[in-house]
Scaffold this active site. Sequence first.
Site, mmCIF file in Angstrom:
data_model
loop_
_atom_site.group_PDB
_atom_site.id
_atom_site.type_symbol
_atom_site.label_atom_id
_atom_site.label_comp_id
_atom_site.label_asym_id
_atom_site.label_seq_id
_atom_site.Cartn_x
_atom_site.Cartn_y
_atom_site.Cartn_z
ATOM 1 N N ASP A 1 68.361 -57.619 57.924
ATOM 2 C CA ASP A 1 69.787 -57.335 57.689
ATOM 3 C C ASP A 1 70.033 -55.824 57.637
ATOM 4 O O ASP A 1 71.013 -55.311 58.193
ATOM 5 C CB ASP A 1 70.216 -58.005 56.377
ATOM 6 C CG ASP A 1 71.727 -58.073 56.209
ATOM 7 O OD1 ASP A 1 72.443 -58.002 57.225
ATOM 8 O OD2 ASP A 1 72.189 -58.205 55.057
ATOM 9 N N ASN B 1 64.484 -67.112 62.610
ATOM 10 C CA ASN B 1 63.353 -68.027 62.813
ATOM 11 C C ASN B 1 62.073 -67.331 62.359
ATOM 12 O O ASN B 1 61.676 -66.301 62.927
ATOM 13 C CB ASN B 1 63.225 -68.411 64.299
ATOM 14 C CG ASN B 1 64.358 -69.327 64.722
ATOM 15 O OD1 ASN B 1 64.714 -70.269 64.001
ATOM 16 N ND2 ASN B 1 64.954 -69.044 65.862
ATOM 17 N N LYS C 1 58.379 -67.314 62.462
ATOM 18 C CA LYS C 1 57.419 -67.957 63.370
ATOM 19 C C LYS C 1 55.977 -67.840 62.891
ATOM 20 O O LYS C 1 55.160 -68.718 63.138
ATOM 21 C CB LYS C 1 57.559 -67.357 64.780
ATOM 22 C CG LYS C 1 58.955 -67.559 65.369
ATOM 23 C CD LYS C 1 59.175 -66.774 66.637
ATOM 24 C CE LYS C 1 58.693 -67.531 67.860
ATOM 25 N NZ LYS C 1 59.557 -68.650 68.212
ATOM 26 N N ARG D 1 86.327 -57.152 67.163
ATOM 27 C CA ARG D 1 85.725 -56.746 65.889
ATOM 28 C C ARG D 1 84.325 -57.313 65.712
ATOM 29 O O ARG D 1 83.697 -57.086 64.686
ATOM 30 C CB ARG D 1 86.617 -57.216 64.728
ATOM 31 C CG ARG D 1 87.988 -56.510 64.681
ATOM 32 C CD ARG D 1 88.906 -57.231 63.700
ATOM 33 N NE ARG D 1 88.322 -57.338 62.390
ATOM 34 C CZ ARG D 1 88.453 -58.396 61.565
ATOM 35 N NH1 ARG D 1 89.156 -59.443 61.938
ATOM 36 N NH2 ARG D 1 87.885 -58.411 60.386
ATOM 37 N N LYS D 2 83.838 -58.104 66.687
ATOM 38 C CA LYS D 2 82.543 -58.769 66.526
ATOM 39 C C LYS D 2 81.409 -57.993 67.205
ATOM 40 O O LYS D 2 81.535 -57.601 68.372
ATOM 41 C CB LYS D 2 82.593 -60.178 67.129
ATOM 42 C CG LYS D 2 83.547 -61.101 66.409
ATOM 43 C CD LYS D 2 83.414 -62.518 66.933
ATOM 44 C CE LYS D 2 84.689 -62.955 67.601
ATOM 45 N NZ LYS D 2 84.694 -64.373 67.981
HETATM 46 C C1 LIG Z 1 79.836 -51.771 54.503
HETATM 47 C C2 LIG Z 1 79.345 -50.387 54.718
HETATM 48 C C3 LIG Z 1 79.868 -49.420 53.729
HETATM 49 C C4 LIG Z 1 79.282 -48.059 53.895
HETATM 50 C C5 LIG Z 1 78.007 -47.997 53.165
HETATM 51 C C6 LIG Z 1 77.476 -46.675 53.294
HETATM 52 C C7 LIG Z 1 76.195 -46.420 53.267
HETATM 53 C C8 LIG Z 1 75.241 -47.499 53.206
HETATM 54 C C9 LIG Z 1 73.925 -46.917 53.223
HETATM 55 C C10 LIG Z 1 72.927 -47.610 53.593
HETATM 56 C C11 LIG Z 1 73.047 -48.986 54.079
HETATM 57 C C12 LIG Z 1 72.384 -49.041 55.342
HETATM 58 C C13 LIG Z 1 72.301 -50.119 56.126
HETATM 59 C C14 LIG Z 1 72.930 -51.411 55.902
HETATM 60 C C15 LIG Z 1 72.121 -52.271 55.062
HETATM 61 C C16 LIG Z 1 72.374 -53.519 54.889
HETATM 62 C C17 LIG Z 1 73.500 -54.232 55.503
HETATM 63 C C18 LIG Z 1 73.922 -55.292 54.551
HETATM 64 C C19 LIG Z 1 75.194 -55.919 55.031
HETATM 65 C C20 LIG Z 1 75.465 -57.110 54.190
HETATM 66 O O1 LIG Z 1 74.606 -57.733 53.714
HETATM 67 S S1 LIG Z 1 77.068 -57.560 53.941
HETATM 68 C C21 LIG Z 1 76.923 -58.832 52.674
HETATM 69 C C22 LIG Z 1 76.922 -60.219 53.195
HETATM 70 N N1 LIG Z 1 78.126 -60.512 53.898
HETATM 71 C C23 LIG Z 1 79.245 -60.872 53.286
HETATM 72 O O2 LIG Z 1 79.336 -60.946 52.091
HETATM 73 C C24 LIG Z 1 80.429 -61.160 54.191
HETATM 74 C C25 LIG Z 1 81.362 -62.215 53.603
HETATM 75 N N2 LIG Z 1 82.331 -62.575 54.610
HETATM 76 C C26 LIG Z 1 83.486 -61.901 54.745
HETATM 77 O O3 LIG Z 1 83.839 -61.065 53.925
HETATM 78 C C27 LIG Z 1 84.333 -62.248 55.925
HETATM 79 O O4 LIG Z 1 84.035 -63.519 56.403
HETATM 80 C C28 LIG Z 1 84.181 -61.218 57.070
HETATM 81 C C29 LIG Z 1 84.633 -59.835 56.590
HETATM 82 C C30 LIG Z 1 82.741 -61.160 57.586
HETATM 83 C C31 LIG Z 1 85.086 -61.637 58.232
HETATM 84 O O5 LIG Z 1 86.349 -61.913 57.681
HETATM 85 P P1 LIG Z 1 87.685 -61.418 58.411
HETATM 86 O O6 LIG Z 1 88.819 -62.108 57.709
HETATM 87 O O7 LIG Z 1 87.736 -59.956 58.518
HETATM 88 O O8 LIG Z 1 87.564 -61.959 59.891
HETATM 89 P P2 LIG Z 1 87.737 -63.435 60.449
HETATM 90 O O9 LIG Z 1 87.325 -64.467 59.493
HETATM 91 O O10 LIG Z 1 89.131 -63.533 61.018
HETATM 92 O O11 LIG Z 1 86.694 -63.428 61.647
HETATM 93 C C32 LIG Z 1 86.829 -62.540 62.746
HETATM 94 C C33 LIG Z 1 86.213 -63.223 63.942
HETATM 95 O O12 LIG Z 1 84.827 -63.469 63.682
HETATM 96 C C34 LIG Z 1 84.528 -64.865 63.720
HETATM 97 N N3 LIG Z 1 83.562 -65.166 62.648
HETATM 98 C C35 LIG Z 1 83.615 -64.763 61.364
HETATM 99 N N4 LIG Z 1 82.571 -65.199 60.680
HETATM 100 C C36 LIG Z 1 81.822 -65.902 61.557
HETATM 101 C C37 LIG Z 1 80.593 -66.598 61.450
HETATM 102 N N5 LIG Z 1 79.934 -66.648 60.315
HETATM 103 N N6 LIG Z 1 80.097 -67.198 62.544
HETATM 104 C C38 LIG Z 1 80.772 -67.131 63.740
HETATM 105 N N7 LIG Z 1 81.945 -66.463 63.894
HETATM 106 C C39 LIG Z 1 82.461 -65.876 62.828
HETATM 107 C C40 LIG Z 1 85.861 -65.560 63.495
HETATM 108 O O13 LIG Z 1 85.869 -66.853 64.037
HETATM 109 C C41 LIG Z 1 86.814 -64.619 64.211
HETATM 110 O O14 LIG Z 1 86.675 -64.843 65.609
HETATM 111 P P3 LIG Z 1 87.958 -64.812 66.574
HETATM 112 O O15 LIG Z 1 88.616 -63.489 66.367
HETATM 113 O O16 LIG Z 1 87.385 -64.987 67.943
HETATM 114 O O17 LIG Z 1 88.820 -65.949 66.137
#
Ligand SMILES: CCCCC/C=C\C/C=C\C/C=C\C/C=C\CCCC(=O)SCCNC(=O)CCNC(=O)[C@H](O)C(C)(C)COP(=O)(O)OP(=O)(O)OC[C@H]1O[C@@H](n2cnc3c(N)ncnc32)[C@H](O)[C@@H]1OP(=O)(O)O
Length: 215
Positions: free
Chosen positions: A137, A159, A161, A182-183
């Site tokens: 991730d 997966n 493996k 946005r994807k």
């Molecule tokens: C965030 C960064 C901040 C800056 C940080 C700065 C420094 C960081 C420093 C170091 C970090 C370095 C690296 C990164 C490290 C780790 C990364 C960790 C990231 C995470 O660990 S993060 C936690 C887990 N994560 C969640 O906690 C998300 C919970 N969730 C939601 O908050 C919403 O769910 C959201 C926002 C994801 C979408 O919500 P939304 O309302 O904006 O968009 P919407 O639902 O309309 O979807 C738009 C289009 O995507 C399709 N779609 C959506 N979900 C789908 C799915 N699952 N499967 C298939 N299609 C999907 C729809 O079907 C539609 O498709 P279409 O447009 O074609 O209809």
Amino acid sequence: MRPLAGSYLPEFFHEDHSLPKPSWSKDMRLLFDQFMKKCEDGSWIHLPSYNYTLFQRSQDISAFIHAYLPTASKLINEEKLLQAKIFTRNFEDGLGFEYVMFYNDVEKRVVCVFEGGPYLQGMPGCLHGGAIATMIDATVGTSAMIAEGIVMTANLNINFKRPVPLCSVVLINSQLDKIEGRKLFISCNVQSVDEKTLYTEATSLFIKLDPEKQV
Ligand SMILES: CCCCC/C=C\C/C=C\C/C=C\C/C=C\CCCC(=O)SCCNC(=O)CCNC(=O)[C@H](O)C(C)(C)COP(=O)(O)OP(=O)(O)OC[C@H]1O[C@@H](n2cnc3c(N)ncnc32)[C@H](O)[C@@H]1OP(=O)(O)O
């Protein structure tokens, strides 16, 4: 909302945790040196890594959360945010997640050199699957953030493996496959250093956050 300026942060916040440490294994150090060599012509970039978020100061974090995650913000204790640290950067050296990432802009690839320490054990002698998922991730997440900024993981499909031996060095190779609106679709694999063992394969979907939407 202003981005982080280093000046008002305590000294320890400036430490780049992706640089060699005495606790690193020989393999880890060797791969670090190999990738640093690839950075010399500019084709690869070493990505520094800190144990704080970009918006560490309380009002910056608070502004970020209110702007991008208004629903979650109602349940977040803002005082505790001052203590917040990046999950993968808070074990003692050599015991948890040791890693360094490199980025190739032309190929849209992020590679992570990762050694999971003894506190990440799952099955005896093996790395916990959650630790592998975390680093996948983090790697694909880094790739997504480089491409589109503020993103969240919507789907991570893994997966497993082959078991990953505890305290061995692995390469996490991620590839940005496509962006549709946005994807962001990013695939990934985890391999042994000699590339003979494919431990893990994964696909992911990241969504660029839309501050207009109330997530
Ligand atoms: C965030 C960064 C901040 C800056 C940080 C700065 C420094 C960081 C420093 C170091 C970090 C370095 C690296 C990164 C490290 C780790 C990364 C960790 C990231 C995470 O660990 S993060 C936690 C887990 N994560 C969640 O906690 C998300 C919970 N969730 C939601 O908050 C919403 O769910 C959201 C926002 C994801 C979408 O919500 P939304 O309302 O904006 O968009 P919407 O639902 O309309 O979807 C738009 C289009 O995507 C399709 N779609 C959506 N979900 C789908 C799915 N699952 N499967 C298939 N299609 C999907 C729809 O079907 C539609 O498709 P279409 O447009 O074609 O209809």
